[in-house]
Design a protein around this motif. Structure first.
Motif, PDB file in Angstrom:
ATOM      1  N   UNK A  93      10.059  -0.626  10.756  1.00 56.24           N
ATOM      2  CA  UNK A  93      11.227   0.023  10.155  1.00 56.24           C
ATOM      3  C   UNK A  93      11.599  -0.686   8.863  1.00 56.24           C
ATOM      4  N   UNK A  94      11.665   0.095   7.773  1.00 57.13           N
ATOM      5  CA  UNK A  94      11.912  -0.453   6.444  1.00 57.13           C
ATOM      6  C   UNK A  94      13.092   0.279   5.815  1.00 57.13           C
ATOM      7  N   UNK A  95      14.048  -0.437   5.228  1.00 54.63           N
ATOM      8  CA  UNK A  95      15.121   0.258   4.516  1.00 54.63           C
ATOM      9  C   UNK A  95      14.545   1.103   3.376  1.00 54.63           C
ATOM     10  N   UNK A  96      15.085   2.289   3.196  1.00 52.11           N
ATOM     11  CA  UNK A  96      14.605   3.167   2.121  1.00 52.11           C
ATOM     12  C   UNK A  96      14.724   2.483   0.769  1.00 52.11           C
ATOM     13  N   UNK A  97      15.705   1.613   0.606  1.00 55.78           N
ATOM     14  CA  UNK A  97      15.921   0.935  -0.676  1.00 55.78           C
ATOM     15  C   UNK A  97      14.796  -0.029  -1.036  1.00 55.78           C
ATOM     16  N   UNK A  98      13.956  -0.396  -0.058  1.00 51.70           N
ATOM     17  CA  UNK A  98      12.891  -1.368  -0.314  1.00 51.70           C
ATOM     18  C   UNK A  98      11.539  -0.720  -0.583  1.00 51.70           C
ATOM     19  N   UNK A  99      11.482   0.612  -0.602  1.00 51.45           N
ATOM     20  CA  UNK A  99      10.213   1.292  -0.865  1.00 51.45           C
ATOM     21  C   UNK A  99      10.351   2.135  -2.123  1.00 51.45           C
ATOM     22  N   UNK A 100       9.212   2.509  -2.672  1.00 47.65           N
ATOM     23  CA  UNK A 100       9.161   3.410  -3.816  1.00 47.65           C
ATOM     24  C   UNK A 100       8.631   4.756  -3.347  1.00 47.65           C
ATOM     25  N   UNK A 101       9.292   5.833  -3.734  1.00 49.46           N
ATOM     26  CA  UNK A 101       8.845   7.176  -3.383  1.00 49.46           C
ATOM     27  C   UNK A 101       8.121   7.783  -4.579  1.00 49.46           C
ATOM     28  N   UNK A 102       6.903   8.253  -4.337  1.00 45.91           N
ATOM     29  CA  UNK A 102       6.073   8.839  -5.386  1.00 45.91           C
ATOM     30  C   UNK A 102       5.992  10.347  -5.147  1.00 45.91           C
ATOM     31  N   UNK A 103       6.269  11.131  -6.161  1.00 48.97           N
ATOM     32  CA  UNK A 103       6.283  12.588  -6.058  1.00 48.97           C
ATOM     33  C   UNK A 103       4.854  13.123  -5.985  1.00 48.97           C
TER      34      UNK A 103
ATOM     35  N   UNK B 289       6.843  13.359   0.470  1.00 51.13           N
ATOM     36  CA  UNK B 289       6.185  12.581  -0.571  1.00 51.13           C
ATOM     37  C   UNK B 289       5.554  11.302  -0.040  1.00 51.13           C
ATOM     38  N   UNK B 290       4.960  10.552  -0.958  1.00 54.37           N
ATOM     39  CA  UNK B 290       4.276   9.301  -0.632  1.00 54.37           C
ATOM     40  C   UNK B 290       5.238   8.123  -0.766  1.00 54.37           C
ATOM     41  N   UNK B 291       5.124   7.182   0.152  1.00 54.22           N
ATOM     42  CA  UNK B 291       5.919   5.952   0.131  1.00 54.22           C
ATOM     43  C   UNK B 291       5.003   4.789  -0.227  1.00 54.22           C
ATOM     44  N   UNK B 292       5.451   3.956  -1.144  1.00 51.29           N
ATOM     45  CA  UNK B 292       4.686   2.765  -1.516  1.00 51.29           C
ATOM     46  C   UNK B 292       5.496   1.502  -1.236  1.00 51.29           C
ATOM     47  N   UNK B 293       4.799   0.491  -0.732  1.00 49.99           N
ATOM     48  CA  UNK B 293       5.394  -0.821  -0.491  1.00 49.99           C
ATOM     49  C   UNK B 293       4.620  -1.874  -1.283  1.00 49.99           C
TER      50      UNK B 293
ATOM     51  N   UNK C 231       0.807  -1.212   0.000  1.00 47.71           N
ATOM     52  CA  UNK C 231       0.000   0.000   0.000  1.00 47.71           C
ATOM     53  C   UNK C 231       0.838   1.257   0.000  1.00 47.71           C
ATOM     54  N   UNK C 232       0.190   2.363   0.420  1.00 45.85           N
ATOM     55  CA  UNK C 232       0.823   3.679   0.372  1.00 45.85           C
ATOM     56  C   UNK C 232       0.743   4.368   1.725  1.00 45.85           C
ATOM     57  N   UNK C 233       1.753   5.170   2.013  1.00 44.37           N
ATOM     58  CA  UNK C 233       1.826   5.960   3.248  1.00 44.37           C
ATOM     59  C   UNK C 233       2.238   7.388   2.880  1.00 44.37           C
ATOM     60  N   UNK C 234       1.556   8.363   3.478  1.00 44.88           N
ATOM     61  CA  UNK C 234       1.917   9.750   3.227  1.00 44.88           C
ATOM     62  C   UNK C 234       1.426  10.639   4.371  1.00 44.88           C
ATOM     63  N   UNK C 235       2.115  11.764   4.582  1.00 48.00           N
ATOM     64  CA  UNK C 235       3.359  12.196   3.944  1.00 48.00           C
ATOM     65  C   UNK C 235       4.563  11.693   4.731  1.00 48.00           C
ATOM     66  N   UNK C 236       5.711  11.628   4.070  1.00 48.23           N
ATOM     67  CA  UNK C 236       6.950  11.195   4.722  1.00 48.23           C
ATOM     68  C   UNK C 236       8.017  12.250   4.441  1.00 48.23           C
ATOM     69  N   UNK C 237       8.142  13.223   5.331  1.00 45.34           N
ATOM     70  CA  UNK C 237       9.065  14.336   5.125  1.00 45.34           C
ATOM     71  C   UNK C 237      10.509  13.857   5.030  1.00 45.34           C
ATOM     72  N   UNK C 238      11.240  14.407   4.067  1.00 43.43           N
ATOM     73  CA  UNK C 238      12.651  14.086   3.907  1.00 43.43           C
ATOM     74  C   UNK C 238      12.946  12.699   3.404  1.00 43.43           C
ATOM     75  N   UNK C 239      11.943  12.006   2.882  1.00 39.05           N
ATOM     76  CA  UNK C 239      12.135  10.595   2.527  1.00 39.05           C
ATOM     77  C   UNK C 239      13.135  10.413   1.387  1.00 39.05           C
TER      78      UNK C 239
END
Length: 376
Positions: free
Chosen positions: A172-182, A195-199, A140-148
């Protein structure tokens, strides 16, 4: 403390590299606004200034610092750039949250040192967490994530099912395992890149999770910053950048009028009242930080901190609003520092943690309960 080498003053521990950070933040503020994300140089500077490591446990190389220097540091940076101050304060705050992970999880997050930058989207729970062997799968998606965009790790929250029913779980998830959506297109705090984080099928082991209720309980033997309940300090940390924004707006507004031959009669009143509001807000936040660092933790002291931090935020917003409306056409220019401060202050003050009504209810409940004790 906020950095490895520091100078102790009456105000507390001052970060060695705070001056350099302020200069970088000032220089790159317009660029951050335009690109809607902090510049890499700014993020490097705030990391050198020690914000990400401020609340990291000492055994992992961090400072396990106090709240007073964090508030002072974030406010100082906020005078130059609200977005930089916001991300700096949140990188520190999220390090504090991550310190509540089980030991194995903490060692993973800070395996490369205490300067790991941590973004978060933990309130409210979002996305979907499905129980799997040894942990949970996130989708799913999580927002907002400041400074992601500049983070090494991301704390995400979702509802899970436990023995006591539904749980608000932080993972806690490594940044490399999520997608950041503008998705961060706003009028204020544009440079925070919230921005929004998707897993998609990200599996998080149990040792990299905790339930939100642990933030209300002190950790035996932990540093003071890890024994203070979250409601006592959340509004305090969110209000600190707003204090800096208000001070910067006052500085800019005053500078535009120094030496004017015939200032508008209302100038005297606006200047006096705005400066008094901002000064009062600073005193309130100083007191709340001292309470967080030193006072006995009770329902009343927790409520007093929420009361004072949200009141300070309201005073800052009111001051900036008055300065903006007293600026006339000058503030309509896209280059106006007062206009930018007004947009940033409006966005900051709207954060749920700075809701004065919620803080008022909490304070009234603490004072009026049979065991509430006398108010401050």
């Amino acid at each position: 403390m906020l950095t490895g080498e520091s100078t102790r003053t009456e105000a507390g521990v001052v970060p060695r590299d705070l001056t350099a950070l302020r200069e970088t933040a000032r220089r790159d503020a317009a660029l951050a606004e335009e690109r809607r994300v902090l510049a890499a140089d700014t993020v490097a500077a705030l990391t050198r200034a020690g914000f990400p490591r401020h609340f990291v446990p000492r055994e992992l190389g961090g400072a396990a610092g106090e709240f007073a220097p964090l508030v002072a540091g974030a406010a100082a940076v906020g005078e130059e750039c609200a977005a930089t101050a916001w991300c700096a304060a949140l990188f520190a705050a999220h390090g504090r949250l991550a310190a509540y992970l089980p030991p194995e999880g903490r060692h993973e997050v800070w395996a490369d040192g205490p300067d790991a930058r941590i973004a978060a989207a933990v309130v409210p729970p979002q996305g979907e967490a499905t129980a799997v062997d040894g942990g949970w799968r996130l989708d799913g998606a999580w927002r907002p994530a400041s400074g992601v965009d500049h983070a090494d790790w991301v704390l995400l929250a979702a509802w899970t099912h436990g023995t006591q029913g539904r749980e608000h779980r932080v993972l806690a998830v490594p940044r490399s395992q999520v997608t950041v959506v503008d998705t961060w297109h706003t009028s204020g705090l544009r440079g925070t890149g919230s921005n929004t984080v998707r897993c998609a099928g990200v599996v998080v082991p149990r040792h990299r999770t905790f339930t939100l209720d642990v933030l209300l309980r002190p950790q035996p033997g932990a540093a003071r910053c890890h024994t203070v309940p979250y409601p006592m300090v959340a509004a305090l940390m969110f209000a600190a950048p707003l204090l800096g924004v208000a001070r910067g707006a006052l500085r800019a507004w005053t500078g535009e009028r120094i030496g004017a031959e015939r200032p508008h009669p209302a100038t005297h009143t606006v200047l006096a009242q705005a400066s008094a509001r901002i000064h009062t807000a600073g005193l309130l936040l100083d007191g709340a930080a001292e309470r967080a660092d030193r006072a006995r933790i009770t329902p009343l002291t927790v409520a007093e901190n929420r009361r004072d931090a949200t009141t300070a935020a309201t005073l800052c917003r009111e001051a900036v609003d008055a300065l903006f409306h007293a600026s006339g056409l000058r503030a309509q220019s896209p280059d106006s520092a007062v206009q930018r401060a007004w947009r940033d202050a409006t966005a900051l003050a709207a954060h749920a943690a700075l809701d004065p009504d919620a803080a008022a209810r909490s304070y009234a409940e603490a004072v009026l309960s049979p065991t509430g004790g006398a108010a401050a």
